[in-house]
Write an enzyme that holds these catalytic residues in place. Structure first.
Site, mmCIF file in Angstrom:
data_model
loop_
_atom_site.group_PDB
_atom_site.id
_atom_site.type_symbol
_atom_site.label_atom_id
_atom_site.label_comp_id
_atom_site.label_asym_id
_atom_site.label_seq_id
_atom_site.Cartn_x
_atom_site.Cartn_y
_atom_site.Cartn_z
ATOM 1 N N THR A 28 0.868 -1.174 0.000
ATOM 2 C CA THR A 28 0.000 0.000 0.000
ATOM 3 C C THR A 28 0.902 1.220 0.000
ATOM 4 O O THR A 28 1.689 1.416 0.929
ATOM 5 C CB THR A 28 -0.900 -0.009 1.253
ATOM 6 O OG1 THR A 28 -1.508 -1.294 1.363
ATOM 7 C CG2 THR A 28 -1.984 1.028 1.164
ATOM 8 N N LYS A 140 4.465 -9.025 3.910
ATOM 9 C CA LYS A 140 3.134 -8.419 3.781
ATOM 10 C C LYS A 140 2.274 -9.311 2.874
ATOM 11 O O LYS A 140 1.928 -8.973 1.750
ATOM 12 C CB LYS A 140 3.258 -6.989 3.223
ATOM 13 C CG LYS A 140 2.054 -6.172 3.588
ATOM 14 C CD LYS A 140 2.276 -4.704 3.644
ATOM 15 C CE LYS A 140 0.910 -4.100 3.779
ATOM 16 N NZ LYS A 140 0.737 -2.790 4.009
ATOM 17 N N GLU A 173 2.531 -4.893 17.406
ATOM 18 C CA GLU A 173 2.299 -3.789 16.466
ATOM 19 C C GLU A 173 0.836 -3.382 16.510
ATOM 20 O O GLU A 173 0.053 -3.941 17.273
ATOM 21 C CB GLU A 173 2.711 -4.202 15.046
ATOM 22 C CG GLU A 173 1.913 -5.375 14.499
ATOM 23 C CD GLU A 173 2.242 -5.706 13.039
ATOM 24 O OE1 GLU A 173 3.135 -5.085 12.444
ATOM 25 O OE2 GLU A 173 1.570 -6.598 12.511
HETATM 26 C C1 LIG Z 1 -0.337 -5.106 10.104
HETATM 27 C C2 LIG Z 1 0.537 -3.998 9.627
HETATM 28 N N1 LIG Z 1 1.699 -3.739 10.259
HETATM 29 C C3 LIG Z 1 2.507 -2.732 9.866
HETATM 30 C C4 LIG Z 1 2.176 -1.926 8.793
HETATM 31 C C5 LIG Z 1 3.087 -0.798 8.383
HETATM 32 O O1 LIG Z 1 3.724 -1.070 7.168
HETATM 33 P P1 LIG Z 1 4.257 0.080 6.176
HETATM 34 O O2 LIG Z 1 5.119 1.011 6.998
HETATM 35 O O3 LIG Z 1 5.031 -0.667 5.172
HETATM 36 O O4 LIG Z 1 3.056 0.771 5.612
HETATM 37 C C6 LIG Z 1 0.991 -2.168 8.103
HETATM 38 C C7 LIG Z 1 0.621 -1.331 6.958
HETATM 39 O O5 LIG Z 1 -0.416 -1.431 6.397
HETATM 40 C C8 LIG Z 1 0.147 -3.221 8.520
HETATM 41 O O6 LIG Z 1 -1.007 -3.493 7.894
#
Ligand SMILES: Cc1ncc(COP(=O)(O)O)c(C=O)c1O
Length: 269
Positions: A28, A140, A173
């Site tokens: 994203t 992801k 998180e």
């Molecule tokens: C579960 C989760 N953790 C962490 C993140 C943060 O990731 P990023 O910094 O790559 O957007 C996301 C982002 O959507 C997420 O869905």
């Protein structure tokens, strides 16, 4: 606007393994003033995820080209890239020749009030736990049922994020973000080798800490440790950095270190 394998369309083959099994990955990406923020880092993470899941990664140059094509449509937007293992049969066994499916879609930029950044957000702890799975941790991937269930735990519009623990009572998180806290002039975030998503902004925050010789460690911590923190914040690619001003009943300042990281991050975009 949606591009599936480079063509403008909206329908996906029901035999696609992304749909059948969540067999794929996603990114994203924020589009700001027509610029794809952290595009290279997102593409690198996608490629790494493909390697971990043994999915032949689409050409990164082609993905970048398609991403730019969509970014030209709207100055402020969110670009989602999904890559799946493509079309397969009914069972788990993967087809002998895999042709990955790539889906790029453009979405409106969420209308978050500016004060989330300046004054911080309210957060809560979620009951839904993150499963421990070293082979999927950090990636992801498309299986996000834990986050979906956690996000369904509250509908109070005053609460913007839920914090998730793993099966060993360690806070990992947010439902859509990575989590940091400051304690005694040092920055701490949870390791992500058993669960969680290795966020692009998280990585940048850790780099920024190192560049500025700010003490940073990855260590597991409990809810009580977090509630005793000096400052807290969450990060992701769309929000950037949001301070947490309230967690459960406890109030936190938008402290000087959080402000420093916010400023360093803004300058590094
Ligand atoms: C579960 C989760 N953790 C962490 C993140 C943060 O990731 P990023 O910094 O790559 O957007 C996301 C982002 O959507 C997420 O869905």
């Amino acid at each position: 606007m949606v591009l599936i394998n480079g063509k403008r369309e909206h329908t996906l083959n029901v035999a696609d393994r992304g749909f059948q099994y969540g067999d794929g990955l996603f990114e994203t990406i924020a589009i700001d003033n027509g610029r794809l923020i952290f595009l290279d880092q997102h593409l690198q993470r996608l490629q790494h995820g493909c390697q971990c899941l043994l999915i032949p990664c689409p050409d990164l140059g082609l993905l970048a080209q398609e991403a730019s094509r969509l970014a030209q449509q709207q100055a402020q937007a969110v670009l989602k890239i999904i890559v799946t293992r493509g079309i397969g049969g009914r069972g788990y066994r993967q087809p002998d020749s895999i042709v990955a499916t790539r889906i790029l879609s453009l979405h409106p930029y969420p209308n978050y009030p500016e004060h989330f950044k300046q004054k911080g957000i309210a957060a809560r702890f979620c009951q839904t736990r993150l499963g421990l799975n070293p082979s999927l941790a950090g990636i992801k991937h498309l299986n996000r049922l834990e986050q979906v269930l956690a996000r369904a735990e509250w509908c109070d519009p005053e609460i913007q994020e839920g914090l998730m623990l793993d099966g060993l009572d360690r806070v990992i998180e947010g439902t859509m973000s990575n989590l940091f806290f400051i304690k005694d002039h040092a920055l701490i975030t949870a390791p992500l080798n058993a669960s969680g998503v290795a966020g692009i902004v998280r990585e940048r925050i850790v780099q920024l800490a190192r560049t500025h010789a700010f003490p940073v460690t990855e260590q597991y911590f409990t809810q009580d440790t977090l509630l005793a923190a000096d400052e807290l914040f969450v990060t992701n690619s769309i929000i950037g950095l949001w301070p947490i001003r309230q967690l459960q009943q406890k109030l936190f300042p938008v402290g000087k270190y959080t402000q420093k990281f916010m400023a360093w991050l803004a300058r590094s975009l």
